[in-house]
Design a protein around this motif. Structure first.
Motif, PDB file in Angstrom:
ATOM      1  N   LEU A 107       0.843  -1.184   0.000  1.00  0.00           N
ATOM      2  CA  LEU A 107       0.000   0.000   0.000  1.00  0.00           C
ATOM      3  C   LEU A 107       0.880   1.236   0.000  1.00  0.00           C
ATOM      4  N   THR A 108       0.411   2.286  -0.646  1.00  0.00           N
ATOM      5  CA  THR A 108       1.147   3.550  -0.648  1.00  0.00           C
ATOM      6  C   THR A 108       0.222   4.671  -0.183  1.00  0.00           C
ATOM      7  N   SER A 109       0.802   5.652   0.491  1.00  0.00           N
ATOM      8  CA  SER A 109       0.067   6.824   0.940  1.00  0.00           C
ATOM      9  C   SER A 109       0.539   8.006   0.107  1.00  0.00           C
ATOM     10  N   GLN A 110      -0.386   8.561  -0.664  1.00  0.00           N
ATOM     11  CA  GLN A 110      -0.051   9.737  -1.464  1.00  0.00           C
ATOM     12  C   GLN A 110      -1.317  10.496  -1.817  1.00  0.00           C
ATOM     13  N   GLN A 111      -1.119  11.664  -2.359  1.00  0.00           N
ATOM     14  CA  GLN A 111      -2.253  12.475  -2.780  1.00  0.00           C
ATOM     15  C   GLN A 111      -2.714  11.969  -4.152  1.00  0.00           C
ATOM     16  N   PRO A 112      -3.982  11.602  -4.284  1.00  0.00           N
ATOM     17  CA  PRO A 112      -4.466  10.988  -5.525  1.00  0.00           C
ATOM     18  C   PRO A 112      -4.298  11.856  -6.778  1.00  0.00           C
ATOM     19  N   TRP A 113      -4.274  13.160  -6.623  1.00  0.00           N
ATOM     20  CA  TRP A 113      -4.135  14.039  -7.786  1.00  0.00           C
ATOM     21  C   TRP A 113      -2.678  14.203  -8.229  1.00  0.00           C
ATOM     22  N   GLU A 114      -1.740  13.575  -7.515  1.00  0.00           N
ATOM     23  CA  GLU A 114      -0.327  13.588  -7.901  1.00  0.00           C
ATOM     24  C   GLU A 114       0.197  12.157  -8.004  1.00  0.00           C
ATOM     25  N   PRO A 115      -0.325  11.353  -8.959  1.00  0.00           N
ATOM     26  CA  PRO A 115       0.079   9.946  -9.040  1.00  0.00           C
ATOM     27  C   PRO A 115       1.553   9.750  -9.411  1.00  0.00           C
ATOM     28  N   GLU A 116       2.169  10.745 -10.045  1.00  0.00           N
ATOM     29  CA  GLU A 116       3.578  10.613 -10.434  1.00  0.00           C
ATOM     30  C   GLU A 116       4.544  10.948  -9.296  1.00  0.00           C
ATOM     31  N   ALA A 117       4.041  11.563  -8.226  1.00  0.00           N
ATOM     32  CA  ALA A 117       4.885  11.925  -7.088  1.00  0.00           C
ATOM     33  C   ALA A 117       5.231  10.687  -6.266  1.00  0.00           C
ATOM     34  N   GLU A 118       6.379  10.723  -5.617  1.00  0.00           N
ATOM     35  CA  GLU A 118       6.782   9.637  -4.725  1.00  0.00           C
ATOM     36  C   GLU A 118       5.793   9.548  -3.559  1.00  0.00           C
ATOM     37  N   PRO A 119       5.428   8.345  -3.150  1.00  0.00           N
ATOM     38  CA  PRO A 119       4.521   8.215  -2.008  1.00  0.00           C
ATOM     39  C   PRO A 119       5.160   8.756  -0.731  1.00  0.00           C
ATOM     40  N   ALA A 120       4.323   9.322   0.128  1.00  0.00           N
ATOM     41  CA  ALA A 120       4.799   9.809   1.421  1.00  0.00           C
ATOM     42  C   ALA A 120       5.157   8.637   2.327  1.00  0.00           C
ATOM     43  N   GLN A 121       4.429   7.530   2.202  1.00  0.00           N
ATOM     44  CA  GLN A 121       4.679   6.328   2.993  1.00  0.00           C
ATOM     45  C   GLN A 121       4.401   5.100   2.142  1.00  0.00           C
TER      46      GLN A 121
END
Length: 130
Positions: A107-121
């Motif tokens: 599982l990854t934690s990230q902002q859905p509108w930035e799918p290309e960004a590295e996950p925060a966790q």
């Protein structure tokens, strides 16, 4: 009379069978709880710290689909029962172990509108089922 003799024997047999069964629910709350060794029929419960008000959401990237079956969508619970706006809580997923084998629950934690960004966790758990 025959039934009276069979009841204690059957009772002891059932007790012995229950004693050999693994715990039905296995809860994972941290990356350090992995890897997991599971058995067919168990339920895996994954609960991770979450705060959707920040815009970050957990998303399943790999569900170990060959050995785990989802029992429903993510359930979010606030740690303060919704009393404090913006407070964090837990995101929880439930899976049933249905087949022997191995897989990864990722599982990854990230902002859905930035799918290309590295996950925060990232939560990455190796699963082995006997």
């Amino acid at each position: 009379m025959l039934y009276a003799r069979l009841i204690p024997v059957l009772g002891l047999s059932l007790l012995a069978a229950c004693a050999q069964q693994p715990a039905h629910n296995v809860t994972v709350e941290e990356q350090s709880d992995c890897p997991q060794q599971l058995h067919v029929g168990q339920h895996l419960i994954v609960s991770l710290p979450s705060n959707p008000t920040t815009g970050y959401r957990w998303a399943i990237q790999d569900s170990a689909g060959g050995v785990l079956r989802s029992l429903g969508p993510e359930v979010y619970t606030s740690s303060d029962n919704g009393q404090l706006l913006g407070s964090g809580g837990l995101s929880t997923w439930r899976f049933q172990v249905f087949a022997p084998g191995s897989g990864r629950l990722r599982l990854t934690s990230q902002q859905p509108w930035e799918p290309e960004a590295e996950p925060a966790q990232v939560f990455d758990c190796a699963i082995t089922v006997n």
